[in-house]
Scaffold this motif. Structure first.
Motif, PDB file in Angstrom:
ATOM      1  N   HIS A 236     -52.274  -9.703 -26.396  1.00  0.00           N
ATOM      2  CA  HIS A 236     -53.618 -10.007 -26.881  1.00  0.00           C
ATOM      3  C   HIS A 236     -54.620  -9.823 -25.753  1.00  0.00           C
ATOM      4  O   HIS A 236     -54.287  -9.910 -24.569  1.00  0.00           O
ATOM      5  N   TRP A 237     -55.853  -9.587 -26.140  1.00  0.00           N
ATOM      6  CA  TRP A 237     -56.929  -9.399 -25.167  1.00  0.00           C
ATOM      7  C   TRP A 237     -57.029 -10.597 -24.213  1.00  0.00           C
ATOM      8  O   TRP A 237     -56.647 -11.714 -24.554  1.00  0.00           O
ATOM      9  N   ALA A 238     -57.608 -10.313 -23.084  1.00  0.00           N
ATOM     10  CA  ALA A 238     -57.693 -11.240 -21.953  1.00  0.00           C
ATOM     11  C   ALA A 238     -56.330 -11.424 -21.312  1.00  0.00           C
ATOM     12  O   ALA A 238     -56.047 -12.459 -20.709  1.00  0.00           O
ATOM     13  N   PHE A 239     -55.482 -10.379 -21.462  1.00  0.00           N
ATOM     14  CA  PHE A 239     -54.211 -10.314 -20.731  1.00  0.00           C
ATOM     15  C   PHE A 239     -53.318 -11.509 -21.031  1.00  0.00           C
ATOM     16  O   PHE A 239     -52.969 -12.302 -20.164  1.00  0.00           O
ATOM     17  N   ARG A 240     -52.964 -11.629 -22.308  1.00  0.00           N
ATOM     18  CA  ARG A 240     -52.065 -12.688 -22.763  1.00  0.00           C
ATOM     19  C   ARG A 240     -50.933 -12.079 -23.581  1.00  0.00           C
ATOM     20  O   ARG A 240     -51.099 -11.032 -24.202  1.00  0.00           O
ATOM     21  N   HIS A 241     -49.808 -12.769 -23.599  1.00  0.00           N
ATOM     22  CA  HIS A 241     -48.752 -12.485 -24.569  1.00  0.00           C
ATOM     23  C   HIS A 241     -48.591 -13.689 -25.477  1.00  0.00           C
ATOM     24  O   HIS A 241     -48.607 -14.830 -25.018  1.00  0.00           O
ATOM     25  N   LEU A 242     -48.454 -13.405 -26.765  1.00  0.00           N
ATOM     26  CA  LEU A 242     -48.133 -14.424 -27.746  1.00  0.00           C
ATOM     27  C   LEU A 242     -46.693 -14.202 -28.196  1.00  0.00           C
ATOM     28  O   LEU A 242     -46.340 -13.123 -28.644  1.00  0.00           O
ATOM     29  N   ILE A 243     -45.879 -15.238 -28.040  1.00  0.00           N
ATOM     30  CA  ILE A 243     -44.479 -15.189 -28.492  1.00  0.00           C
ATOM     31  C   ILE A 243     -44.330 -16.204 -29.620  1.00  0.00           C
ATOM     32  O   ILE A 243     -44.693 -17.390 -29.455  1.00  0.00           O
ATOM     33  N   VAL A 244     -43.832 -15.732 -30.758  1.00  0.00           N
ATOM     34  CA  VAL A 244     -43.629 -16.610 -31.910  1.00  0.00           C
ATOM     35  C   VAL A 244     -42.183 -16.479 -32.356  1.00  0.00           C
ATOM     36  O   VAL A 244     -41.693 -15.361 -32.538  1.00  0.00           O
ATOM     37  N   VAL A 245     -41.506 -17.605 -32.521  1.00  0.00           N
ATOM     38  CA  VAL A 245     -40.123 -17.624 -32.979  1.00  0.00           C
ATOM     39  C   VAL A 245     -40.012 -18.553 -34.176  1.00  0.00           C
ATOM     40  O   VAL A 245     -40.362 -19.739 -34.084  1.00  0.00           O
ATOM     41  N   ASN A 246     -39.548 -18.029 -35.297  1.00  0.00           N
ATOM     42  CA  ASN A 246     -39.296 -18.834 -36.490  1.00  0.00           C
ATOM     43  C   ASN A 246     -37.879 -19.373 -36.427  1.00  0.00           C
ATOM     44  O   ASN A 246     -36.920 -18.603 -36.289  1.00  0.00           O
ATOM     45  N   THR A 247     -37.733 -20.687 -36.505  1.00  0.00           N
ATOM     46  CA  THR A 247     -36.407 -21.313 -36.371  1.00  0.00           C
ATOM     47  C   THR A 247     -35.864 -21.820 -37.711  1.00  0.00           C
ATOM     48  O   THR A 247     -34.815 -22.467 -37.747  1.00  0.00           O
ATOM     49  N   GLU A 248     -36.556 -21.569 -38.787  1.00  0.00           N
ATOM     50  CA  GLU A 248     -36.089 -22.032 -40.097  1.00  0.00           C
ATOM     51  C   GLU A 248     -34.879 -21.235 -40.565  1.00  0.00           C
ATOM     52  O   GLU A 248     -34.747 -20.062 -40.265  1.00  0.00           O
TER      53      GLU A 248
END
Length: 234
Positions: A222-234
């Motif tokens: 994502h902008w402004a030099f970020r990483h978004l990590i999303v993990v679904n555990t269901e």
């Protein structure tokens, strides 16, 4: 430093055991401003929306390394706008951070805070749906991150979210310039650029997630030099 091929091992000043309270509070105020204007909070909220989709029942969210409470405050505002009932809990090691966060979030009764190491928190009765971590992982070593990933995977009923910095020379030089010009906090001046140097490239996350034994991770820049990590555990 210019190529930043690997994570810096230099510790941030913020990780010291004893920091004068006024200095820490100035640091927290400035970090809130940086996160707000560079879109850090909105990235975490994107991850939450990805996990809950159209779910409208009450949702519990645990924020590890909650600092001054600014992330949970942003999530609470979003929840109110969406008529989404939330139970929000922040966890931080430092008592000064907890006290600042309580003051910062005084108008948000849906937010509470616990002073604890996440590894020793009594979470069995919390029934946590989503665990979030914003700008926390770069304070950890790679081995510590693997342990943290496994802990979040085990203890989140719906999933977990990480929002952290990309290690990149442009990000490093940009935040160095901005904090030199505008920051009044020696902690921010030192740590903001070091946080980038301790940050991650996508392959770092891929390797860490693989070592943790997690197979369904979503990783997006994502902008402004970020990483978004999303993990679904269901």
């Amino acid at each position: 430093m210019t190529m930043m091929r690997s994570r810096s091992l230099e510790k941030e000043l913020l990780d010291a055991d004893e920091i004068p309270s006024d200095d820490l509070r100035q640091n927290l105020r400035e970090l809130d401003i940086i996160n707000h204007y560079l879109g850090g909070h909105s990235i975490t909220i994107k991850g939450i929306k990805q996990l809950i989709k159209n779910q409208k029942q009450s949702i519990s969210i645990l924020d590890i390394g909650s600092g001054g409470g600014d992330t949970l405050k942003a999530v609470a505002i979003w929840g109110r706008e969406q008529n989404q009932k939330l139970k929000l809990i922040g966890v931080d090691l430092k008592n000064d951070c907890i006290e600042f966060a309580k003051e910062n979030c005084i108008d948000f009764p849906e937010i509470s805070f616990i002073q604890s190491d996440y590894r020793t928190i009594e979470h069995s009765d919390l029934k946590i749906d989503i665990i979030i971590s914003s700008l926390f992982c770069h304070h950890l070593t790679n081995d510590e991150i693997v342990v943290f990933l496994r802990w979040m995977h085990k203890n989140s009923r719906t999933g977990f979210i990480i929002n952290d910095l990309q290690r990149h020379p442009i990000a490093y030089q940009s935040i160095k310039l901005l904090t030199t010009l505008f920051s009044k906090s020696y902690l921010v001046k030192n740590d903001a650029k070091l946080s980038v140097a301790r940050g991650f490239i996508k392959s770092d996350w891929e390797n860490l997630i693989h070592k943790a034994g997690i197979k369904n991770a979503y990783i997006k820049w994502h902008w402004a030099f970020r990483h978004l990590i999303v993990v679904n555990t269901e």
